[in-house]
Structure formats: structure tokens, C-alpha cells
Design a protein around this motif. Structure first.
Motif, PDB file in Angstrom:
ATOM      1  N   VAL A  20       0.708  -1.298   0.256  1.00 49.57           N
ATOM      2  CA  VAL A  20      -0.060  -0.006   0.123  1.00 49.57           C
ATOM      3  C   VAL A  20       0.846   1.328  -0.106  1.00 49.57           C
ATOM      4  CG1 VAL A  20      -2.063  -1.330   1.172  1.00 49.57           C
ATOM      5  CG2 VAL A  20       0.227  -0.126   2.494  1.00 49.57           C
ATOM      6  N   LEU A  21       0.639   2.414  -0.368  1.00 52.33           N
ATOM      7  CA  LEU A  21       0.982   3.370  -0.334  1.00 52.33           C
ATOM      8  C   LEU A  21       0.043   4.376   0.730  1.00 52.33           C
ATOM      9  CD1 LEU A  21       0.688   4.668  -4.200  1.00 52.33           C
ATOM     10  CD2 LEU A  21       2.725   3.509  -2.739  1.00 52.33           C
ATOM     11  N   ALA A  22       1.410   5.559   1.945  1.00 52.04           N
ATOM     12  CA  ALA A  22       0.726   5.880   2.085  1.00 52.04           C
ATOM     13  C   ALA A  22       1.274   7.723   1.824  1.00 52.04           C
ATOM     14  CB  ALA A  22       1.509   6.303   3.412  1.00 52.04           C
ATOM     15  N   ILE A  23      -0.386   8.661   1.880  1.00 54.69           N
ATOM     16  CA  ILE A  23      -0.662   9.151   1.401  1.00 54.69           C
ATOM     17  C   ILE A  23      -0.457  11.126   2.447  1.00 54.69           C
ATOM     18  CG2 ILE A  23      -0.966  11.674  -0.798  1.00 54.69           C
ATOM     19  CD1 ILE A  23      -2.223   8.891  -2.041  1.00 54.69           C
ATOM     20  N   LYS A  24       0.466  11.338   2.449  1.00 53.78           N
ATOM     21  CA  LYS A  24       0.476  12.947   3.491  1.00 53.78           C
ATOM     22  C   LYS A  24      -0.355  13.774   2.476  1.00 53.78           C
ATOM     23  CE  LYS A  24       3.799  15.565   5.493  1.00 53.78           C
ATOM     24  NZ  LYS A  24       5.555  16.121   5.834  1.00 53.78           N
ATOM     25  N   MET A  25      -1.448  14.225   3.997  1.00 51.52           N
ATOM     26  CA  MET A  25      -2.673  14.916   3.915  1.00 51.52           C
ATOM     27  C   MET A  25      -2.362  16.136   4.788  1.00 51.52           C
ATOM     28  SD  MET A  25      -5.811  12.543   3.531  1.00 51.52           S
ATOM     29  CE  MET A  25      -5.969  11.742   5.489  1.00 51.52           C
ATOM     30  N   LYS A  26      -2.881  17.292   4.247  1.00 53.95           N
ATOM     31  CA  LYS A  26      -2.456  18.406   5.722  1.00 53.95           C
ATOM     32  C   LYS A  26      -3.421  17.727   6.199  1.00 53.95           C
ATOM     33  CE  LYS A  26      -0.941  21.373   2.231  1.00 53.95           C
ATOM     34  NZ  LYS A  26      -1.569  21.563   0.995  1.00 53.95           N
ATOM     35  N   ASP A  27      -3.825  18.284   7.595  1.00 52.09           N
ATOM     36  CA  ASP A  27      -4.719  18.122   8.949  1.00 52.09           C
ATOM     37  C   ASP A  27      -5.579  19.478   8.582  1.00 52.09           C
ATOM     38  OD1 ASP A  27      -5.978  17.821  10.737  1.00 52.09           O
ATOM     39  OD2 ASP A  27      -4.759  18.163  12.484  1.00 52.09           O
ATOM     40  N   VAL A  28      -6.399  19.827   7.607  1.00 54.19           N
ATOM     41  CA  VAL A  28      -7.105  21.256   7.637  1.00 54.19           C
ATOM     42  C   VAL A  28      -7.690  20.991   6.639  1.00 54.19           C
ATOM     43  CG1 VAL A  28      -4.766  22.712   7.360  1.00 54.19           C
ATOM     44  CG2 VAL A  28      -6.034  21.501   5.230  1.00 54.19           C
ATOM     45  N   PRO A  29      -9.249  22.097   6.517  1.00 53.48           N
ATOM     46  CA  PRO A  29     -10.450  21.671   5.519  1.00 53.48           C
ATOM     47  C   PRO A  29      -9.601  21.505   4.588  1.00 53.48           C
ATOM     48  CG  PRO A  29     -11.316  22.763   7.708  1.00 53.48           C
ATOM     49  CD  PRO A  29      -9.925  22.371   7.671  1.00 53.48           C
ATOM     50  N   GLY A  30     -10.187  20.078   3.748  1.00 56.50           N
ATOM     51  CA  GLY A  30      -9.974  20.193   2.367  1.00 56.50           C
ATOM     52  C   GLY A  30      -8.785  19.330   2.504  1.00 56.50           C
ATOM     53  N   GLY A  31      -8.872  18.929   2.604  1.00 54.64           N
ATOM     54  CA  GLY A  31      -6.763  18.299   3.408  1.00 54.64           C
ATOM     55  C   GLY A  31      -7.578  16.785   2.097  1.00 54.64           C
ATOM     56  N   LEU A  32      -8.206  15.936   2.873  1.00 48.42           N
ATOM     57  CA  LEU A  32      -8.806  14.385   2.258  1.00 48.42           C
ATOM     58  C   LEU A  32      -8.652  15.427   0.859  1.00 48.42           C
ATOM     59  CD1 LEU A  32      -9.213  11.972   2.285  1.00 48.42           C
ATOM     60  CD2 LEU A  32     -11.265  11.971   2.414  1.00 48.42           C
ATOM     61  N   TYR A  33      -9.690  15.931   0.549  1.00 47.92           N
ATOM     62  CA  TYR A  33     -10.251  16.905  -1.225  1.00 47.92           C
ATOM     63  C   TYR A  33      -9.127  16.603  -2.118  1.00 47.92           C
ATOM     64  CZ  TYR A  33     -11.813  19.085  -4.791  1.00 47.92           C
ATOM     65  OH  TYR A  33     -12.307  19.722  -6.453  1.00 47.92           O
ATOM     66  N   GLU A  34      -8.317  17.227  -1.330  1.00 51.46           N
ATOM     67  CA  GLU A  34      -6.866  17.559  -2.140  1.00 51.46           C
ATOM     68  C   GLU A  34      -6.903  15.706  -3.148  1.00 51.46           C
ATOM     69  OE1 GLU A  34      -2.829  19.791  -2.322  1.00 51.46           O
ATOM     70  OE2 GLU A  34      -3.489  19.169  -0.452  1.00 51.46           O
ATOM     71  N   VAL A  35      -5.964  15.533  -2.066  1.00 59.53           N
ATOM     72  CA  VAL A  35      -6.012  13.849  -2.473  1.00 59.53           C
ATOM     73  C   VAL A  35      -6.472  13.687  -3.029  1.00 59.53           C
ATOM     74  CG1 VAL A  35      -5.087  11.521  -0.895  1.00 59.53           C
ATOM     75  CG2 VAL A  35      -4.262  14.153  -0.506  1.00 59.53           C
ATOM     76  N   ALA A  36      -7.928  13.853  -2.790  1.00 59.06           N
ATOM     77  CA  ALA A  36      -8.359  12.185  -3.649  1.00 59.06           C
ATOM     78  C   ALA A  36      -8.906  12.571  -4.972  1.00 59.06           C
ATOM     79  CB  ALA A  36      -9.651  12.015  -2.846  1.00 59.06           C
ATOM     80  N   ASN A  37      -8.761  14.082  -5.116  1.00 59.85           N
ATOM     81  CA  ASN A  37      -9.606  14.643  -6.290  1.00 59.85           C
ATOM     82  C   ASN A  37      -7.752  14.755  -7.356  1.00 59.85           C
ATOM     83  OD1 ASN A  37     -10.554  16.582  -7.960  1.00 59.85           O
ATOM     84  ND2 ASN A  37      -9.314  18.217  -7.628  1.00 59.85           N
ATOM     85  N   LEU A  38      -6.884  14.788  -6.792  1.00 62.10           N
ATOM     86  CA  LEU A  38      -5.735  14.949  -7.795  1.00 62.10           C
ATOM     87  C   LEU A  38      -5.801  13.205  -8.204  1.00 62.10           C
ATOM     88  CD1 LEU A  38      -2.667  17.077  -7.180  1.00 62.10           C
ATOM     89  CD2 LEU A  38      -2.037  14.214  -7.846  1.00 62.10           C
TER      90      LEU A  38
END
Lengths: 144, 428
Positions: free
Chosen positions: A75-93
Motif C-alpha cells: 500500500v501507499l501512504a499519502i501525506k495529507m494536510k490536517d486542514v479542511p480540504g486535505g482529503l479533497y486535495e488528495v482524492a481529487n488529484l
């Protein structure tokens, strides 16, 4: 190049019955293995326990010795910003890159969050993710 | 009421004379079958040695396993241009057992059903719903033909879609119903939930699986009908071999068509009236596939008392099996078939257990499969796919729906000696 980002998740088959999770957790305790991220996927009467740990080989050997059906899963571990929209940024990309997520789960440490993803071809995906400007957490930070 | 009073009440010398005549004709037909030719040769007998009914004992038994070796047409005693119908029934392992009928066979069979349905009071003017599987299962077409013969308006409703079945009973004013007793219980429960009024029903014919007197009381009270037990098997045409009369105390087996013996399943010795043993039947009116001394595997006994209705000697309601055959939702299943189907799936291997339970009067088949460490991929979806694959394999071979549970390695019992992987936990 991307090899260092491949994280060896333990995937352990378990029946969905009272006491089963405790039995699994006890093995981590007895072997002194620390769990970094953890998830249970359940279907009908059974499930797969997924764990990212600091010493996967030690845990793997002990589970195998105790007759568990288990596998390593890359598996891969993608760093996310701990702010609202952090997941969105990763998932969208990932969506934009055409990378399909088979399953995912998240965890958070003090400074940042991370999204653990299972994708079809993790090595190729890792390269694309890095090229697109996201940060992957290297395996050594977790289990090497 | 009789359909064929003369035959139904034939007793004593006249019956024995007819049986002997028909037995001799049957034996002569069996000589077209390689299996029986060899059987007679091996036993050192010829058809002319059978001069009395007692001489029947000189002939060895025929077992279900013998039929398997004849798959598909090894037991056919007539050329294919005389065969008018083919059914199959479950075999003891992989391959099914084939049963074939000539035009006369179909006529004889539907005549027996006509006797049974007339005996329990059905006639022209009755609306008869046949909630049985109409494909290879003989309970569909077999009962259907007999009900048409006596002039009933037959509703070939088949199985399933219970609400529609109930609507038809109500809307058409159905008076006679045929299905398995467990499906009748299910129908009862759904009807009660729907607050449906089924008061038109007066006769229920239930067969293809064992059912208790408690279940009869329940069905009679809740459906407001009289419930009759029906016995048969595809090897002996199908349903209709034996049936209860309005006395509801034992089943009349048709002695002009079937020579009945009760034996000790261990020694093969004949037993007398009132003694429990395995039912052995020699059908003496079958043309396409004649059998001699067929071991049914069913445990019953010949009843001593004469029946006030005037018909011949009865057998008791079924008391079990002499082998390990199970009847699940009316379908005959051998544990060996289930094992065969599962062992053909590489991911399953040897480690599985099969449980049969009865939940709300419905049979449930549960398969526990031990996860094989060598084939575990770590992915949940592969496990779900395996479940689906097992369900489908059983559906394909047994026509039975099963639920599959995957269990951890080492958690199922290990056997020393003969494994017993199929456990029947039903209390009927």
C-alpha cells in the motif's frame, strides 16, 4: 526509485466473532510490535484486519506460527494536510491521475494526516503521485 | 370415493395372481438391460425360475448406487423411440440418476395420482394449485397430470413468489393444494402476515420430505384444510406410490403396481408386518426402466390392521432412512454429493463442514469453509468471490441455495477415520 514508498501492510483473515480482535491484538502485544495504522474490512461473517506496524516481519512470523491466514499487501501512504480540504486535495488529484482506489483508510499523527491507499499498481502509482506534487511517506518511517 | 375401485381394493388370491403375472412380465423386460442379465447370470437364475411370488427372494437387490453406473441410459429396457419423458433425480455422487417413461408409464403414473387425489376427495370442479417445481423434479409434472386426469382445474403455480401464490388461492378459490410440507408452513406464515383469507382450501397434499404429526396439526389448524401425506420417488415413477386416505393413519401403497417388502437393512432378511425396516419395492408396471427389488433406503413398516376404507395394506409414515440421504427443501441430497461439489473447488480443499438446520420450518444449508492459507490473497473481494463461487457450485450440482461462511484455519474438526462433514441438526 519508488520502492521505498511501498509499505507492507499485514492483511489478516479473521472471523467476525466476539474475541477475535482481542486475540489478534494480543499477538501484537506479545511480540512487542507497535501498530501505526489499523482498519477492519468486514463482509458477512468474516473480515480482513489490515495493520501497518513498525516490525511487520516479526508480527507476520508469529501470526503464521499461530496458524492465521495472512498476507503482505503493498500500500501507499499519502501525506495529507490536517486542514479542511486535505482529503479533497488528495482524492481529487488521484482521480485526475486516473488512479483507482481499491480501498483506503486514514490516520493522523501530531503534525499531519496520511491516507493509506491500496491501488492496482502501487509502484507506477507512486511515481505519478510524486510527479503530481504530493508527498508519500516512506516505508522506513513506519515499518522498516 | 374411488378412481379405480377394482384395483384399489384387490385382495388375496386375485391380487397375488395379478402381481405374479405382472412380475413375470417385468422380469422379462429386465432381460433387455445388461445389468439385470448379468445379475441373473451371476445369481445362477433364469427368468423361468421365478414361478411364484416367493421366488422373488431369489433375485438380488438393486441399489441406488447401481443406477449411477448405468448413467445415462444403461437401465433402459426399451428403444429410445418408445421413450416419452426423461426426468433426473439426484445420484449418490456427481452424476444424477436418470429415469425414463414410455407413454404407458406416463399413463400408469398419472392413473396412480388420480387414485390418490380422488381418495382424498378431489374431483372435477376442484381448483388445484400445484406449487411444485415443474422441471426435472417429478412432483411438478407428475401431480399435474393426475390432477388433470380427474378433471380438476389445475393451476401450475410452480415454486416461489409466495405472495402471488396466496393471491391466486384467494382470487381463484383454490380448494386443493400440493407442495412440500415446509413450503406449506412458509405459505401459512406469509398468508397470516398478509391477513389473507384462505378458507376455500379443503385438501392439502404434502410430500417429498418427512413431516411430523405436530406439523400436520399446525397446517390443518392454520390453513383450515385436511393435510395428507404423499410418498413416492422418481425411481418408482415419482409421487403417487403411496398416499394417505381420509383415515390419515398410514399410507396406501398400490399393490397392483408395486410388490412391497420390508427388510432388515443390515442382513437383507424379510421382516413381518409391524416390524420396522427398509422398504424394498419391485415396481411391476414400469416399462421404460423396470427395477427389481429396489432398495428405497426409506424406513417404514407394513401396518397390521385393515383400513376401514377397503383399500389394501398400508405402510407407516416414513420413520427415517437406512442410508445417509438427506432431504433438504424437498430435494434429495447425499452428503457425498455435497463433498464432491466442494472438493472440486481448489480454494476449499478438504476442510469444510456442512450443517442442515430448520429455521421457521424452512431448511437451511450452511457450509463452513476453512480459509486455505495458501490461497488467501489478503483481499476481501477475493473472499467474497470465493463465497459466491461455492454458492454457485452447490446451486449447479444440487439445485440448492446455501449460505457459505469462511472460518479461520484450524478451526474445523479434524477426523480420524471416516470423516463426517455433513451434520443434520434439524428437529422435525
Amino acid at each position: 526509485m519508488t520502492e521505498k514508498y511501498i509499505i507492507k501492510q499485514l492483511s489478516i483473515f479473521s472471523e467476525n466473532k466476539a474475541g477475535k480482535l482481542a486475540a489478534i491484538a494480543k499477538i501484537f502485544l506479545d511480540t512487542g510490535v507497535s501498530i501505526q495504522a489499523f482498519n477492519i474490512a468486514e463482509a458477512n461473517n468474516f473480515g480482513v484486519v489490515r495493520a501497518i506496524v513498525d516490525k511487520p516481519e516479526i508480527a507476520f512470523n508469529e501470526f503464521a506460527k499461530q496458524n492465521y491466514a495472512l498476507q503482505y499487501t503493498d500500500v501507499l501512504a499519502i501525506k495529507m494536510k490536517d486542514v479542511p480540504g486535505g482529503l479533497y486535495e488528495v482524492a481529487n488529484l488521484l482521480g485526475g491521475l486516473g488512479i483507482n482506489i481499491e480501498y483506503a483508510y486514514a490516520f493522523r499523527t501530531g503534525a499531519y494526516g496520511a491516507l493509506i491507499v491500496k491501488v492496482t499498481n502501487p509502484r507506477a502509482a507512486a511515481q505519478k503521485i510524486i510527479d503530481a506534487g504530493l508527498e508519500l511517506l516512506p516505508a522506513k518511517d513506519y515499518n522498516f | 370415493m374411488f378412481w379405480n375401485e377394482k384395483m384399489e381394493t384387490l385382495h388375496g388370491h386375485a391380487l397375488e395372481e395379478l402381481q405374479l403375472k405382472r412380475l413375470k412380465e417385468t422380469i422379462s423386460r429386465t432381460q433387455n438391460v445388461g445389468f439385470y442379465k448379468k445379475m441373473f447370470k451371476d445369481a445362477g437364475i433364469t427368468p423361468s425360475d421365478i414361478r411364484s411370488l416367493d421366488d422373488l427372494h431369489k433375485i438380488p437387490f438393486t441399489k441406488k448406487a447401481d443406477l449411477r453406473n448405468g448413467y445415462p441410459f444403461g437401465f433402459l429396457a426399451v428403444p429410445m423411440n418408445q421413450v416419452n419423458r426423461i426426468h433426473t433425480t439426484s445420484g449418490t455422487t456427481g452424476k444424477p440418476t436418470v429415469v425414463a417413461y414410455t407413454k404407458n408409464d406416463l399413463n400408469t403414473w398419472s392413473d396412480l395420482i388420480a387414485r390418490n387425489l380422488t381418495m382424498v376427495g378431489l374431483k372435477a370442479g376442484d381448483i388445484f394449485q400445484n406449487a411444485s417445481n415443474y422441471s426435472l423434479f417429478t412432483g411438478g409434472l407428475g401431480i399435474h397430470m393426475g390432477a388433470e386426469k380427474i378433471g380438476c382445474a389445475v393451476v401450475p403455480s410452480g415454486v416461489g413468489n409466495t405472495k402471488r401464490q396466496i393471491e391466486m388461492i384467494q382470487d381463484f378459490g383454490v380448494t386443493g393444494l400440493h407442495c412440500t410440507p415446509s413450503y406449506a408452513m412458509h405459505l401459512t406464515e406469509v398468508a397470516e402476515e398478509m391477513h389473507a383469507n384462505l378458507e376455500s382450501l379443503k385438501v392439502g397434499c404434502f410430500g417429498a420430505e418427512a413431516w411430523s404429526e405436530n406439523m400436520r396439526r399446525d397446517l390443518q389448524n392454520r390453513l383450515g384444510l385436511k393435510a395428507y401425506d404423499s410418498y413416492g420417488m422418481s425411481e418408482l415413477f415419482g409421487p403417487g406410490v403411496a398416499f394417505e386416505c381420509p383415515e390419515q393413519n398410514g399410507l396406501h401403497i398400490w399393490h397392483d403396481c408395486y410388490i412391497v417388502e420390508i427388510i432388515d437393512p443390515k442382513t437383507g432378511e424379510n421382516l413381518g408386518a409391524g416390524e420396522k425396516g427398509e422398504l424394498v419395492v419391485t415396481p411391476i408396471m414400469k416399462e421404460a426402466m423396470p427395477f427389481l427389488r429396489y432398495r428405497t433406503g426409506d424406513i417404514t413398516m407394513l401396518m397390521e390392521d385393515e383400513c376401514p376404507c377397503g383399500r389394501g395394506q398400508k405402510i407407516a409414515r416414513l420413520l427415517g432412512r437406512s442410508d445417509d440421504m438427506l432431504t433438504i427443501r424437498g430435494i434429495n441430497v447425499f452428503p457425498s454429493q455435497i463433498e464432491h461439489a466442494l472438493k472440486n473447488i481448489p480454494e476449499v480443499g478438504d476442510q469444510f463442514m456442512v450443517y442442515v438446520d430448520r429455521v421457521n420450518y424452512q431448511d437451511e444449508l450452511t457450509i463452513e469453509v476453512e480459509m486455505n492459507k495458501n490461497v488467501f490473497s489478503g483481499e476481501l473481494k477475493d473472499l467474497s468471490n470465493l463465497q459466491t463461487k461455492i454458492v454457485k457450485a452447490l446451486q449447479d450440482t444440487l439445485s440448492l441455495r446455501a449460505s457459505v461462511e469462511l472460518v479461520e484455519p484450524g478451526s474445523l474438526p479434524r477426523f480420524e477415520g471416516k470423516a463426517k462433514r455433513v451434520i443434520d441438526r434439524r428437529v422435525i
